[in-house]
Design a protein around this motif. Structure first.
Motif, PDB file in Angstrom:
ATOM      1  N   PHE A 116       0.822  -1.198   0.000  1.00  0.00           N
ATOM      2  CA  PHE A 116       0.000   0.000   0.000  1.00  0.00           C
ATOM      3  C   PHE A 116       0.864   1.260   0.000  1.00  0.00           C
ATOM      4  O   PHE A 116       1.829   1.364   0.742  1.00  0.00           O
ATOM      5  N   TRP A 128      -7.049  11.746   6.161  1.00  0.00           N
ATOM      6  CA  TRP A 128      -7.667  11.783   4.840  1.00  0.00           C
ATOM      7  C   TRP A 128      -9.176  11.935   4.947  1.00  0.00           C
ATOM      8  O   TRP A 128      -9.753  11.630   5.981  1.00  0.00           O
ATOM      9  N   ARG A 129      -9.794  12.383   3.884  1.00  0.00           N
ATOM     10  CA  ARG A 129     -11.250  12.419   3.804  1.00  0.00           C
ATOM     11  C   ARG A 129     -11.680  11.410   2.759  1.00  0.00           C
ATOM     12  O   ARG A 129     -11.249  11.495   1.591  1.00  0.00           O
ATOM     13  N   VAL A 130     -12.471  10.464   3.169  1.00  0.00           N
ATOM     14  CA  VAL A 130     -12.895   9.409   2.255  1.00  0.00           C
ATOM     15  C   VAL A 130     -14.393   9.183   2.415  1.00  0.00           C
ATOM     16  O   VAL A 130     -14.916   9.230   3.531  1.00  0.00           O
ATOM     17  N   GLN A 132     -17.809   7.080   2.661  1.00  0.00           N
ATOM     18  CA  GLN A 132     -18.177   5.746   3.140  1.00  0.00           C
ATOM     19  C   GLN A 132     -18.434   4.790   1.975  1.00  0.00           C
ATOM     20  O   GLN A 132     -18.120   3.608   2.040  1.00  0.00           O
ATOM     21  N   VAL A 135     -15.317   3.284   0.819  1.00  0.00           N
ATOM     22  CA  VAL A 135     -14.771   2.424   1.852  1.00  0.00           C
ATOM     23  C   VAL A 135     -15.420   1.037   1.788  1.00  0.00           C
ATOM     24  O   VAL A 135     -14.758   0.007   1.902  1.00  0.00           O
ATOM     25  N   GLN A 139     -13.973  -2.834   1.822  1.00  0.00           N
ATOM     26  CA  GLN A 139     -14.205  -3.563   3.078  1.00  0.00           C
ATOM     27  C   GLN A 139     -14.652  -4.993   2.811  1.00  0.00           C
ATOM     28  O   GLN A 139     -14.334  -5.897   3.570  1.00  0.00           O
ATOM     29  N   ARG A 142     -11.561  -6.838   2.530  1.00  0.00           N
ATOM     30  CA  ARG A 142     -10.784  -6.837   3.771  1.00  0.00           C
ATOM     31  C   ARG A 142     -11.415  -7.698   4.858  1.00  0.00           C
ATOM     32  O   ARG A 142     -10.848  -7.864   5.919  1.00  0.00           O
ATOM     33  N   GLN A 181      -8.362   0.501  -2.960  1.00  0.00           N
ATOM     34  CA  GLN A 181      -8.219   1.297  -1.741  1.00  0.00           C
ATOM     35  C   GLN A 181      -8.251   2.760  -2.171  1.00  0.00           C
ATOM     36  O   GLN A 181      -7.440   3.174  -3.005  1.00  0.00           O
TER      37      GLN A 181
ATOM     38  N   ARG B  98      -4.352   7.233  13.367  1.00  0.00           N
ATOM     39  CA  ARG B  98      -4.110   7.846  12.046  1.00  0.00           C
ATOM     40  C   ARG B  98      -2.983   7.132  11.312  1.00  0.00           C
ATOM     41  O   ARG B  98      -3.025   6.940  10.099  1.00  0.00           O
ATOM     42  N   GLU B 101      -4.164   4.162   9.597  1.00  0.00           N
ATOM     43  CA  GLU B 101      -4.809   4.502   8.332  1.00  0.00           C
ATOM     44  C   GLU B 101      -3.761   4.725   7.234  1.00  0.00           C
ATOM     45  O   GLU B 101      -3.944   4.317   6.092  1.00  0.00           O
ATOM     46  N   SER B 102      -2.652   5.334   7.611  1.00  0.00           N
ATOM     47  CA  SER B 102      -1.613   5.592   6.601  1.00  0.00           C
ATOM     48  C   SER B 102      -0.937   4.290   6.156  1.00  0.00           C
ATOM     49  O   SER B 102      -0.236   4.264   5.158  1.00  0.00           O
ATOM     50  N   GLY B 104      -2.837   1.659   5.584  1.00  0.00           N
ATOM     51  CA  GLY B 104      -3.810   0.953   4.750  1.00  0.00           C
ATOM     52  C   GLY B 104      -5.099   0.521   5.425  1.00  0.00           C
ATOM     53  O   GLY B 104      -5.964  -0.060   4.764  1.00  0.00           O
ATOM     54  N   ALA B 105      -5.244   0.765   6.725  1.00  0.00           N
ATOM     55  CA  ALA B 105      -6.497   0.378   7.394  1.00  0.00           C
ATOM     56  C   ALA B 105      -7.648   1.191   6.814  1.00  0.00           C
ATOM     57  O   ALA B 105      -7.481   2.358   6.481  1.00  0.00           O
ATOM     58  N   VAL B 106      -8.796   0.556   6.701  1.00  0.00           N
ATOM     59  CA  VAL B 106      -9.954   1.219   6.090  1.00  0.00           C
ATOM     60  C   VAL B 106     -11.084   1.314   7.117  1.00  0.00           C
ATOM     61  O   VAL B 106     -11.902   0.418   7.249  1.00  0.00           O
ATOM     62  N   PHE B 107     -11.092   2.413   7.856  1.00  0.00           N
ATOM     63  CA  PHE B 107     -12.106   2.597   8.889  1.00  0.00           C
ATOM     64  C   PHE B 107     -13.419   3.084   8.280  1.00  0.00           C
ATOM     65  O   PHE B 107     -13.433   3.709   7.214  1.00  0.00           O
ATOM     66  N   ASP B 108     -14.508   2.837   9.010  1.00  0.00           N
ATOM     67  CA  ASP B 108     -15.792   3.433   8.640  1.00  0.00           C
ATOM     68  C   ASP B 108     -15.667   4.954   8.756  1.00  0.00           C
ATOM     69  O   ASP B 108     -14.864   5.468   9.536  1.00  0.00           O
ATOM     70  N   ARG B 109     -16.518   5.682   7.969  1.00  0.00           N
ATOM     71  CA  ARG B 109     -16.362   7.144   7.871  1.00  0.00           C
ATOM     72  C   ARG B 109     -17.561   7.917   8.402  1.00  0.00           C
ATOM     73  O   ARG B 109     -18.695   7.429   8.388  1.00  0.00           O
ATOM     74  N   GLY B 113     -16.367  12.378   5.894  1.00  0.00           N
ATOM     75  CA  GLY B 113     -15.289  11.552   5.374  1.00  0.00           C
ATOM     76  C   GLY B 113     -14.164  11.286   6.358  1.00  0.00           C
ATOM     77  O   GLY B 113     -13.123  10.744   5.998  1.00  0.00           O
ATOM     78  N   LYS B 114     -14.387  11.668   7.634  1.00  0.00           N
ATOM     79  CA  LYS B 114     -13.360  11.366   8.651  1.00  0.00           C
ATOM     80  C   LYS B 114     -13.601   9.974   9.233  1.00  0.00           C
ATOM     81  O   LYS B 114     -14.633   9.352   8.985  1.00  0.00           O
ATOM     82  N   VAL B 131     -14.320  -0.665  12.272  1.00  0.00           N
ATOM     83  CA  VAL B 131     -14.664  -1.181  10.949  1.00  0.00           C
ATOM     84  C   VAL B 131     -15.768  -2.195  11.205  1.00  0.00           C
ATOM     85  O   VAL B 131     -15.493  -3.337  11.547  1.00  0.00           O
ATOM     86  N   ARG B 134     -15.522  -5.774  13.056  1.00  0.00           N
ATOM     87  CA  ARG B 134     -14.309  -6.602  12.875  1.00  0.00           C
ATOM     88  C   ARG B 134     -13.058  -5.721  12.899  1.00  0.00           C
ATOM     89  O   ARG B 134     -12.136  -5.906  12.101  1.00  0.00           O
ATOM     90  N   GLU B 138      -9.065  -5.924  11.073  1.00  0.00           N
ATOM     91  CA  GLU B 138      -8.529  -4.827  10.265  1.00  0.00           C
ATOM     92  C   GLU B 138      -7.166  -4.399  10.808  1.00  0.00           C
ATOM     93  O   GLU B 138      -6.223  -4.146  10.053  1.00  0.00           O
ATOM     94  N   THR B 142      -3.629  -5.024   8.895  1.00  0.00           N
ATOM     95  CA  THR B 142      -2.885  -3.834   8.481  1.00  0.00           C
ATOM     96  C   THR B 142      -1.443  -3.902   8.990  1.00  0.00           C
ATOM     97  O   THR B 142      -0.496  -3.640   8.242  1.00  0.00           O
TER      98      THR B 142
END
Lengths: 246, 604
Positions: A116, A128-130, A132, A135, A139, A142, A181, B98, B101-102, B104-109, B113-114, B131, B134, B138, B142
């Motif tokens: 990654f 970052w701003r992403v 949902q 995501v 997911q 993942r 991603q 944070r 996340e950098s 590669g973890a993909v948290f719910d937003r 978008g935070k 997430v 689970r 994650e 990661t």
């Protein structure tokens, strides 16, 4: 309390045979419970790999009556108990002993996939701003618990033994998770086509069928990757454009 | 004898969240790192963590800050926490989240978008980055996927059975590989223990076979002090039926999303007993509680989201008074939220996918339609290896500890969500300080007598055959039954004493355990070797529990129901005595820094 017979593979890479064990079964039991009971009562040295016993770690993969399954999530009431339940190790990987196989090849494959690489953070605090929506797409991939049942059932690996040419469904899902991603900037398309053998998959969907996490491996991961490979590597227009843009 | 040998600057034992994070940190400091784990990489108990990782990011409620998180953690721990660890943890958790996340973890937003944060027991504001349900998976994935590109040498399915010392200093470890049962000698300038918990000392547990207190016992035998071993967390909601899944965790996230606890009479019994410390922050009625779970900032939390120790005891009360569910639990109902939410069933599946899956598959229950049956399960040990807060070094030079096997952060009771953040914050610190320590050391010498003694001891079970020998499993089962019954959720002098009196016989039986077969992937042999650690930690729990004559946090004494102001100032310390006996004493806590005391006051 009733009893059932379990026909379990015992042995190592050199030699082995099925052995029958009869043990008591009770309501709600799963295959792994029966294996543990046999281990505690009759065969202390029976080799079985397991951890969470809740379908979350992906350790207890085996073939139950010929079907690739997590033993901890396979309830006995889904199996015919009037005949022996056959439990054998995954066939795609070298046997260590009894129900345990050497899955280290999978770990080696993962290292070969470019890791990654995020874009620059969107905010000064490094975050970052992403959305949902973006995501959720990754997911799904993942969720994978790395049980390797998809690798076990994939005929490219299981029957054709192309372990050195094809990374298998697990790592196509892994690549898809990275490629989709939202923050990632790396490009893995050429690797997919050349070294990782995405072309070997002829989308028979066996992997999707056995996935205990219900990941739509073929439809959502492999086919989109194949499309990207075609778009990027073989589309004449894109190819020409690339010549100009570099 | 010569054994397969490896040499590293830093050896990390355990590859859950803490061990992986420590390895990554040490490796980035430019030292060589070996990582040893009992199972395959990525399978450690961290994968089971569901609810999330507590970090005061303030993304959902900007009133949150490290200070509030610190005060919540101290209140949850009933002020027995190592306050410096609680401070560092609250301050550094956001950075660690944070950073994940950098990698590669993909948290719910959130809508902006935070990283989205959810409510959890004992946390004043929505604080758990997550997430779905689970989050642990994650996190471990990661760290694993980042770590494999760091040049860390991973030794999977390898178990350490003894630490090796040179004088006072720990200089390595001795273990075996599962596949062939061959012994291995690891030489290291610093060792980090990140071996997790002790759940297998009890009968009903959410922990897997691995959690036999290995790190605790290794450290103890190497001369390190353990602390607060009486504090074992019984998670209030484990599955109770079918029997084979008894103990498997049902995430607190179910209650965070609006799930309620009811007894057989249909009553929400949690409203009946609300502790003084939490009165002002708990909802007055069901309506207010519901609004809180739906993010209303003016509302206070429902009593189902009180701390785990309290919820577990309320469930035990209902069971003892005959108001339990058919299979000996109470009802946890999330299906009721369909009355409030138009697309309730879909909402549940989306927010709690693995719970939906788990009940559907293992119990044949659709949680969007009917209530779950749940009861307490042994989940976590707050006690562990005593460490220096900043560096995570134990009382033995060269030996560090992080994560569940270390003590201090959680005091008498851990808040949900503070474990994943603990792993990252203190994994990072242990890795950093172990690497720095390793750089200062010159070569270490391994004492072959220590190695030979450990090898001999490990092979003894194979030599014991015949009528006198007993299989390892029965001894383990008997220990688990005893701990569950006598040193479990509700304790008393007489019951603990009964357990203590029985240890002699259990040790004696463990000493007679014999195993069949050869050394290749032999589960019986591994169980026999783990017994030694399990007995040691169980004894430490019992001895610490009998010494603390008060009820505090997870330690509940029915013969001393109240908190005691004198014992509020004491930690319980376990160490190996000069004559080889286990010594357990109480020692005063370090007085809290004024500015931190002020933060606690401000947040009362």
């Amino acid at each position: 309390m009733s009893s059932a017979t379990f026909r379990i593979w015992r042995g190592n890479a050199e030699a082995g045979a099925f052995e029958d064990y009869t043990t008591e079964v009770s309501e709600g039991m799963v295959v792994l419970d029966a294996v543990h009971q046999i281990q505690a009562e009759k065969a202390n040295d029976l080799a079985v790999r397991w951890n969470c016993k809740a379908g979350k770690c992906g350790s207890c993969s085996a073939e139950v009556n010929g079907n690739p399954k997590l033993m901890c999530m396979t309830r006995l009431n889904t199996l015919p108990l009037d005949e022996p339940v056959t439990i054998e190790p995954m066939q795609t990987f070298p046997l260590i002993r009894d129900l345990v196989t050497d899955v280290s090849w999978n770990y080696e494959v993962k290292k070969r996939i470019k890791q990654f690489a995020p874009r620059k953070p969107d905010a000064p605090d490094g975050s970052w701003r992403v959305d949902q929506y973006d995501v959720e797409r990754v997911q799904e991939f993942r969720k994978c618990i790395e049980c390797f049942l998809c690798q076990d059932v994939c005929h490219v690996l299981r029957d054709h033994r192309l372990h050195d040419k094809f990374i298998g469904p697990r790592y196509l899902v892994y690549t898809a998770a990275l490629e989709m991603q939202p923050l990632d900037t790396e490009d893995r398309i050429a690797d997919l086509a050349n070294d990782h053998g995405v072309g070997y998959c002829n989308i028979t969907k066996c992997c999707t069928t056995v996935c205990p996490e219900d990941i739509a491996i073929t439809d959502n991961a492999i086919i989109p990757l194949k499309e990207r490979v075609v778009d990027q590597m073989y589309d004449p227009l894109t190819k020409m454009l690339r010549m100009f843009t570099g | 004898m010569t054994y397969e040998s490896f040499e590293y600057d830093v050896l990390v034992i355990g590859a859950g969240g803490a061990g992986l994070r420590a390895s990554i940190e040490a490796s980035s400091a430019g030292v060589s790192v070996g990582l040893v784990c009992k199972s395959l990489l990525g399978k450690a108990h961290t994968v089971m963590a569901e609810g999330g990782m507590a970090a005061a990011l303030g993304n959902v409620d900007d009133r949150d800050s490290w200070k509030v998180h610190f005060a919540d953690t101290m209140r949850g721990g009933q002020y027995l926490n190592n306050w410096r660890m609680a401070e560092l943890h609250a301050q550094e958790a956001p950075t660690r989240a944070r950073e994940l996340e950098s990698w590669g973890a993909v948290f719910d937003r959130t809508k902006e978008g935070k990283i989205l944060q959810r409510n959890f027991g004992g946390h004043k504001y929505p604080r758990l980055a997550h997430v779905g349900d689970r989050t642990g998976l994650e996190m471990i994935r990661t760290l694993q996927d980042h770590g494999i590109h760091q040049g860390i040498d991973v030794h999977m399915e390898c178990t350490v059975i003894e630490l090796l010392k040179d004088g006072d200093r720990v200089v390595g470890a001795f273990g075996y590989d599962r596949e062939k049962g061959r012994f291995r000698v690891y030489t290291a300038r610093a060792v980090v223990l990140a071996s997790g918990g002790i759940g297998r000392a009890f009968k009903v547990t959410s922990n897997s076979w691995e959690y036999t207190g290995d790190g605790h016992a290794l450290a103890y035998r190497a001369g390190a002090e353990l602390m607060d071993m009486e504090f074992v967390q019984f998670h209030p909601t484990g599955m109770v039926w079918p029997p084979s899944v008894r103990g498997i965790l049902v995430t607190e996230g179910v209650r965070g999303e609006g799930g309620v606890l009811r007894n057989s009479e249909g009553k929400r019994f949690m409203f009946e007993d609300i502790p003084e410390l939490y009165k002002s922050s708990t909802a007055d009625d069901e309506e207010e509680g519901w609004k809180y779970t739906q993010g209303d900032k003016e509302s206070r939390r429902p009593p189902e989201l009180l701390t785990r120790d309290h919820v577990a005891r309320c469930i035990v009360r209902e069971l003892r008074e005959g108001r339990g569910s058919p299979h000996g639990g109470v009802f946890l109902d999330i299906a009721w939220i369909k009355e409030r939410l138009p697309n309730g069933a879909e909402h549940i599946k989306k927010k709690l996918p693995s719970m939906y899956h788990q009940f559907k598959q293992l119990a044949g229950i659709d949680i969007t339609q009917e209530p779950m049956e749940v009861g307490p399960t042994t989940h976590y040990v707050m006690g562990g290896i005593r460490v220096e807060a900043d560096s995570q070094m134990s009382t033995v030079p060269g030996l560090f500890a992080a994560g569940e096997c270390a003590a201090g952060l959680h005091g008498a009771n851990r808040l949900g969500g503070n474990s994943l953040s603990d792993l990252l914050v203190f994994g990072q610190r242990a890795g950093q300080h172990a690497a720095a320590y390793a750089k200062e050391q010159t070569g270490a010498s391994i004492n072959s007598d220590q190695v030979e003694a450990a090898a001999r001891l490990a092979l003894e079970p194979f030599e014991r055959e015949g009528s006198d020998a007993e299989g390892p499993y029965q001894v383990q089962f008997d220990l688990q039954d005893m701990m569950q019954a006598q040193v479990g959720i509700v304790r008393s002098q007489a019951e603990i004493q009964k357990a203590l009196d029985a240890f002699g016989q259990l040790y004696e039986r463990a000493g007679r355990v014999g195993v069949q077969g050869n050394r290749e992937y032999n589960a019986g042999w591994h169980t026999a070797l783990d017994l030694r650690n399990l007995l040691m930690v169980a004894e430490a729990v019992a001895k610490s529990a009998i010494l603390r004559k008060e009820s505090r946090g997870a330690h509940f004494r029915e013969d001393f129901l109240e908190k005691d102001s004198e014992q509020a100032k004491l930690n319980t310390v376990t160490r190996l005595g000069a004559g080889g006996e286990m010594e357990v004493v109480q020692e005063p806590l370090a007085p809290i820094r004024d500015d931190l005391a002020q933060i606690i006051d401000d947040n009362k």
